[in-house]
Write a protein that holds these residues in place. Structure first.
Motif, PDB file in Angstrom:
ATOM      1  N   HIS A  49       0.837  -1.212   0.000  1.00 31.31           N
ATOM      2  CA  HIS A  49       0.000   0.000   0.000  1.00 31.31           C
ATOM      3  C   HIS A  49       0.865   1.254   0.000  1.00 31.31           C
ATOM      4  CE1 HIS A  49      -4.074  -1.615   0.468  1.00 31.31           C
ATOM      5  NE2 HIS A  49      -3.597  -2.503   1.316  1.00 31.31           N
ATOM      6  N   LEU A  50       1.875   1.259   0.841  1.00 33.40           N
ATOM      7  CA  LEU A  50       2.738   2.433   0.931  1.00 33.40           C
ATOM      8  C   LEU A  50       3.538   2.634  -0.351  1.00 33.40           C
ATOM      9  CD1 LEU A  50       4.031   2.002   4.596  1.00 33.40           C
ATOM     10  CD2 LEU A  50       2.150   3.439   3.775  1.00 33.40           C
ATOM     11  N   ALA A  51       3.994   1.546  -0.958  1.00 28.00           N
ATOM     12  CA  ALA A  51       4.722   1.645  -2.223  1.00 28.00           C
ATOM     13  C   ALA A  51       3.811   2.173  -3.320  1.00 28.00           C
ATOM     14  CB  ALA A  51       5.287   0.282  -2.608  1.00 28.00           C
ATOM     15  N   ARG A  52       2.554   1.743  -3.325  1.00 28.58           N
ATOM     16  CA  ARG A  52       1.580   2.242  -4.312  1.00 28.58           C
ATOM     17  C   ARG A  52       1.404   3.743  -4.168  1.00 28.58           C
ATOM     18  NH1 ARG A  52      -4.364  -0.152  -3.916  1.00 28.58           N
ATOM     19  NH2 ARG A  52      -3.724  -1.484  -5.655  1.00 28.58           N
ATOM     20  N   LEU A  53       1.213   4.226  -2.950  1.00 34.38           N
ATOM     21  CA  LEU A  53       1.015   5.654  -2.730  1.00 34.38           C
ATOM     22  C   LEU A  53       2.245   6.446  -3.152  1.00 34.38           C
ATOM     23  CD1 LEU A  53      -0.743   5.578   0.768  1.00 34.38           C
ATOM     24  CD2 LEU A  53      -1.810   6.116  -1.432  1.00 34.38           C
ATOM     25  N   ASP A  54       3.423   5.950  -2.805  1.00 34.11           N
ATOM     26  CA  ASP A  54       4.663   6.657  -3.125  1.00 34.11           C
ATOM     27  C   ASP A  54       4.877   6.731  -4.633  1.00 34.11           C
ATOM     28  OD1 ASP A  54       7.309   7.787  -2.107  1.00 34.11           O
ATOM     29  OD2 ASP A  54       7.995   6.181  -3.428  1.00 34.11           O
ATOM     30  N   ALA A  55       4.690   5.602  -5.330  1.00 33.84           N
ATOM     31  CA  ALA A  55       4.923   5.581  -6.774  1.00 33.84           C
ATOM     32  C   ALA A  55       3.926   6.473  -7.511  1.00 33.84           C
ATOM     33  CB  ALA A  55       4.833   4.148  -7.299  1.00 33.84           C
ATOM     34  N   ALA A  56       2.648   6.398  -7.124  1.00 35.94           N
ATOM     35  CA  ALA A  56       1.634   7.214  -7.794  1.00 35.94           C
ATOM     36  C   ALA A  56       1.880   8.691  -7.544  1.00 35.94           C
ATOM     37  CB  ALA A  56       0.240   6.817  -7.308  1.00 35.94           C
ATOM     38  N   ASN A  57       2.303   9.030  -6.336  1.00 38.52           N
ATOM     39  CA  ASN A  57       2.524  10.438  -6.036  1.00 38.52           C
ATOM     40  C   ASN A  57       3.725  10.993  -6.784  1.00 38.52           C
ATOM     41  OD1 ASN A  57       1.045  12.249  -4.045  1.00 38.52           O
ATOM     42  ND2 ASN A  57       3.165  12.871  -3.732  1.00 38.52           N
ATOM     43  N   GLU A  59       4.649   9.991  -9.700  1.00 38.88           N
ATOM     44  CA  GLU A  59       4.242  10.152 -11.094  1.00 38.88           C
ATOM     45  C   GLU A  59       3.309  11.342 -11.278  1.00 38.88           C
ATOM     46  OE1 GLU A  59       2.161   7.558 -14.706  1.00 38.88           O
ATOM     47  OE2 GLU A  59       3.048   6.543 -12.965  1.00 38.88           O
ATOM     48  N   LEU A  60       2.369  11.538 -10.338  1.00 42.12           N
ATOM     49  CA  LEU A  60       1.374  12.599 -10.496  1.00 42.12           C
ATOM     50  C   LEU A  60       1.883  13.960 -10.029  1.00 42.12           C
ATOM     51  CD1 LEU A  60      -1.936  10.846  -9.365  1.00 42.12           C
ATOM     52  CD2 LEU A  60      -1.179  11.323 -11.692  1.00 42.12           C
ATOM     53  N   PHE A  61       2.605  13.964  -8.899  1.00 41.45           N
ATOM     54  CA  PHE A  61       2.957  15.239  -8.272  1.00 41.45           C
ATOM     55  C   PHE A  61       4.454  15.466  -8.104  1.00 41.45           C
ATOM     56  CE2 PHE A  61      -1.278  14.199  -6.202  1.00 41.45           C
ATOM     57  CZ  PHE A  61      -2.010  14.984  -7.095  1.00 41.45           C
ATOM     58  N   GLY A  62       5.275  14.509  -8.578  1.00 40.65           N
ATOM     59  CA  GLY A  62       6.707  14.732  -8.609  1.00 40.65           C
ATOM     60  C   GLY A  62       7.435  14.634  -7.289  1.00 40.65           C
ATOM     61  N   GLN A  63       6.823  14.015  -6.295  1.00 41.38           N
ATOM     62  CA  GLN A  63       7.495  13.846  -5.010  1.00 41.38           C
ATOM     63  C   GLN A  63       6.941  12.619  -4.301  1.00 41.38           C
ATOM     64  OE1 GLN A  63       6.286  17.122  -2.214  1.00 41.38           O
ATOM     65  NE2 GLN A  63       5.151  17.841  -4.003  1.00 41.38           N
ATOM     66  N   GLY A  64       7.772  12.037  -3.442  1.00 40.73           N
ATOM     67  CA  GLY A  64       7.358  10.826  -2.754  1.00 40.73           C
ATOM     68  C   GLY A  64       6.499  11.107  -1.534  1.00 40.73           C
ATOM     69  N   ILE A  65       6.048  10.019  -0.902  1.00 36.00           N
ATOM     70  CA  ILE A  65       5.266  10.112   0.333  1.00 36.00           C
ATOM     71  C   ILE A  65       5.939   9.225   1.376  1.00 36.00           C
ATOM     72  CG2 ILE A  65       3.074   9.515   1.444  1.00 36.00           C
ATOM     73  CD1 ILE A  65       1.620  10.330  -0.998  1.00 36.00           C
ATOM     74  N   ASP A  66       6.181   9.783   2.534  1.00 31.11           N
ATOM     75  CA  ASP A  66       6.838   9.040   3.599  1.00 31.11           C
ATOM     76  C   ASP A  66       5.871   8.009   4.188  1.00 31.11           C
ATOM     77  OD1 ASP A  66       9.121   8.799   5.616  1.00 31.11           O
ATOM     78  OD2 ASP A  66       7.384   9.158   6.903  1.00 31.11           O
ATOM     79  N   GLY A  67       6.269   6.756   4.162  1.00 29.63           N
ATOM     80  CA  GLY A  67       5.409   5.686   4.640  1.00 29.63           C
ATOM     81  C   GLY A  67       5.095   5.778   6.116  1.00 29.63           C
ATOM     82  N   ASP A  68       6.077   6.158   6.939  1.00 29.18           N
ATOM     83  CA  ASP A  68       5.831   6.276   8.370  1.00 29.18           C
ATOM     84  C   ASP A  68       4.796   7.367   8.653  1.00 29.18           C
ATOM     85  OD1 ASP A  68       7.581   4.239   9.021  1.00 29.18           O
ATOM     86  OD2 ASP A  68       9.286   5.593   9.328  1.00 29.18           O
ATOM     87  N   HIS A  69       4.828   8.427   7.856  1.00 32.14           N
ATOM     88  CA  HIS A  69       3.840   9.505   8.014  1.00 32.14           C
ATOM     89  C   HIS A  69       2.437   8.977   7.723  1.00 32.14           C
ATOM     90  CE1 HIS A  69       2.036  13.439   7.998  1.00 32.14           C
ATOM     91  NE2 HIS A  69       1.719  13.357   6.720  1.00 32.14           N
ATOM     92  N   PRO A  98       1.695  17.148  -1.113  1.00 30.64           N
ATOM     93  CA  PRO A  98       0.698  16.116  -0.850  1.00 30.64           C
ATOM     94  C   PRO A  98      -0.145  16.419   0.384  1.00 30.64           C
ATOM     95  CG  PRO A  98       2.845  15.140  -1.286  1.00 30.64           C
ATOM     96  CD  PRO A  98       3.062  16.604  -1.137  1.00 30.64           C
ATOM     97  N   SER A  99      -1.451  16.229   0.247  1.00 32.60           N
ATOM     98  CA  SER A  99      -2.391  16.357   1.353  1.00 32.60           C
ATOM     99  C   SER A  99      -3.149  15.045   1.443  1.00 32.60           C
ATOM    100  CB  SER A  99      -3.355  17.522   1.117  1.00 32.60           C
ATOM    101  OG  SER A  99      -4.339  17.586   2.138  1.00 32.60           O
TER     102      SER A  99
END
Length: 265
Positions: A49-57, A59-69, A98-99
């Motif tokens: 799930h966390l990898a999905r969110l990070d990869a999509a973000n 691609e869409l918004f040009g930055q990753g998402i911290d999984g622990d967050h 990201p929000s």
């Protein structure tokens, strides 16, 4: 399997949603999400799930998402009073950053008996754009699902040129050729349950592969099933092609999925 339980709780970036903070999610469909079933404060495949969110973000918004967050936000919205739930993590970028909006609904449980959860699918000529992303704005999927349900089916089966099968409206579909599992290779979203099964099935004697599957091929398969965050359900019919529910196959596949470890959020 056709109802949508009411939302119990919504938080955006760790705070209760307000009319002001809901304005962007309510009016802008640019974004992505992941959906999970939580039991006892745990979920299967949290890393996926966390990898999905990070990869999509990225691609869409040009930055990753911290999984622990993300995990911290999920724990925060569940607090100590909700241990079983259907949770969605939606990601928007109203000001470039990201929000995360997290919604909590009651848990979804499939019927215990495979015969009671068996699905009838009707094919429709539609493929999701940018299918590899679990993106927002699924009007076509919802509309096709509504229309096929009016006709007595449970879900729409999305197909492309030449009747090539890609995925269900809210599921992945797999076919059993008598020796192994075939996942359609047409553009699709690699669901979390699908990924977990792909990794675990070969060790049980069920090899898996991706290959083109067309509507004309359907009678050549011995069985079919669909997967999503709710679990695994047999397919009893696609259009005019009927399938027997292979009890041994479904017991094995469902048993493998039930054996996937639950991860603490």
């Amino acid at each position: 399997m056709t109802t949508t339980p009411q939302v119990r709780r919504i938080e955006i970036d760790g705070r209760p949603a307000t009319a002001e903070t809901l304005l962007h999610p309510a009016t802008v469909n640019t974004g992505h999400f992941t959906a999970m079933q939580i039991r006892g404060g745990k979920v299967r495949g949290i890393g996926l799930h966390l990898a999905r969110l990070d990869a999509a973000n990225r691609e869409l918004f040009g930055q990753g998402i911290d999984g622990d967050h993300v995990r911290g936000l999920i724990r925060h919205v569940l607090r100590d009073d909700i241990t079983d739930a259907s949770v969605r993590v939606h990601v928007h970028a109203p000001e470039g950053a990201p929000s995360l909006m997290i919604t909590v609904r009651p848990p979804t449980e499939l019927p215990a008996a495979m015969t009671d959860r068996a699905q009838a699918l009707r094919s429709v000529p539609y493929q999701r754009p940018f299918a590899h992303i679990k993106h927002l704005g699924g009007f076509a999927q919802a509309r096709h699902t509504e229309l096929v349900r009016r006709a007595g089916f449970d879900e729409a089966l999305l197909t492309g040129p030449g009747g090539e099968v890609s995925e269900g409206a809210v599921t992945n579909i797999a076919f059993f050729d008598g020796t192994g599992i075939v996942w359609p290779s047409a553009p699709h979203l690699s669901g979390i349950t699908m990924q977990l099964l792909e990794a675990a099935l070969p060790a049980s004697g069920l090899p898996t592969r991706h290959a083109p599957v067309t509507l004309a091929d359907l009678p050549s398969y011995a069985a079919a099933f669909v997967t999503n965050s709710w679990g695994v359900s047999p397919v009893r019919r696609i259009d005019d092609t009927a399938y027997d529910i292979d009890g041994a196959l479904m017991e094995k596949v469902a048993g493998i999925y039930a054996g996937v470890p639950w991860d603490t959020i």
